[in-house]
Scaffold this active site. Sequence first.
Site, short mmCIF file in Angstrom:
data_model
loop_
_atom_site.label_atom_id
_atom_site.label_comp_id
_atom_site.label_asym_id
_atom_site.label_seq_id
_atom_site.Cartn_x
_atom_site.Cartn_y
_atom_site.Cartn_z
N ASN A 47 26.09 49.08 58.80
CA ASN A 47 25.52 50.52 60.15
C ASN A 47 25.17 51.52 59.47
OD1 ASN A 47 28.59 50.57 59.18
ND2 ASN A 47 28.30 52.17 60.70
N GLY A 60 34.89 47.11 58.70
CA GLY A 60 33.97 45.98 59.76
C GLY A 60 34.38 45.96 60.68
N GLU A 73 42.14 56.08 55.22
CA GLU A 73 41.70 56.17 53.70
C GLU A 73 40.63 57.44 53.39
OE1 GLU A 73 37.62 53.43 53.77
OE2 GLU A 73 39.10 52.39 53.34
#
Length: 475
Positions: free
Chosen positions: A149, A225, A455
Amino acid sequence: MQRLMHWIDGAARAPGSDRWLPVHEPASGRVYAEVAAGGADDVAAAVTAAARAAPAWAALSNSARAAWLERLAAALEARIDDFAHVEARDGGKPFVLARDAEIPRAVANLRFFAHAATQFASESHHGEAGLNYTLRTPLGVVATISPWNLPLYLFTWKIAPALAAGNTVVAKPSEVTPASATLLAELSGEIGFPPGVINVVHGSGADVGDALVDDPRVRAVSFTGSTAVGRRIGARTGAALKKASLELGGKNATLVFADSDWETQLGTLVRSAFQNSGQICLCGSRILVERGIYESFRERFVAEALALRVGDPMDSDARMGPLVSQAHFDKVLAAIERARAEGGHVLCGGHALARPGWFVAPTVIDGLGPDCATNREEIFGPVVTLQPFDDDAQALALANAGDYGLSASIWTRDLVRAHRLAAALRVGMVWINTWLMRDLRTPFGGTGASGLGREGGVEAMRFFTEPKNIGLSLE
């Protein structure tokens, strides 16, 4: 026809199997390229190259590694239009979105972590008996698996901190949108990046992803994902006692209160629902609106959705392009039909556009309860639901319903309410009177079915390093 090859040990390489996968142009549906269909042998070759390069790369000073990342950022910045064109063709996103937002963000990722490497410091603790300090050392070879994406945006989001921390990388981009990762790998070769430090292996998750996750020389896996694939990776890394960061799906709530300035903020609310055709894990796909303004909000929101220009990605006026693939197109249309079967009222959209390619009109649905599949399962397309609420408690209950916990946004002038609700929402990120305001220093990630780990900023540097405590007696 163009062929997109692996990048292993500083050079392009064809797949050992000589198998290739078709790459489609979402705006037309036609095949415009082929990408290498990698397998276990290709993964093994890439991991071997990365392992061979790891000691020298780790031995470089932080400033030397930072300089390499800065060179790559500058080379990418000089070719923003080229990369934006590749992203628009490969993924169907509007060229202007790629050019003005996503490729510049990829440049920023490389630059940010280049500097983060020079600021990432050890910790020390001075006590009565002596001194304890913590060294953080590179893991060695790490794997990154990025989605279709936001191809280059998330590819760089992963490799940049891994490289900055002193690791070498074997990266698997999505086989659906492989072009920008290939181009960046080639760019790294053009500027002389040390061979084996950046490796790219193309192919399916079953053939390449599993081999990467299972290779014992790979010390950590960073994956973005679907929740289903994330669970499978988590099980494999857990069995191997290997580090994993899993950024998964979302079913994000947008809470709109009657006291908000929603009429002037409507453009942002629409963008938060439909940007990149709703194919962003942070899009607000469940819009919860206080009952007193529900009817007026619904009318205005639907009008704005109908006004969105859906068109060819290269059309500078297009605000939405096609969905990324035939399979995803079919999945989104099936989800809309399921919403109808559940009793939902389609207020606008709900259909494919009569043109080549995989275009779905912006779709707004109401009349559905919080427990139906449409409001609980990720659709990942230009489909949003509207639900009314009566008070703060009900808004919170609706927002926290379901298994996902990635993000939410709160729209109100009452900042006491906003902070109280933000603290009570079971999500990893909350925006107040804004959406997608990201500072690269802040942690990114979710809870529940939205993943494990964080992250961004120091969290990414910690993930890609191993802490070692050293105690020194001062007696």
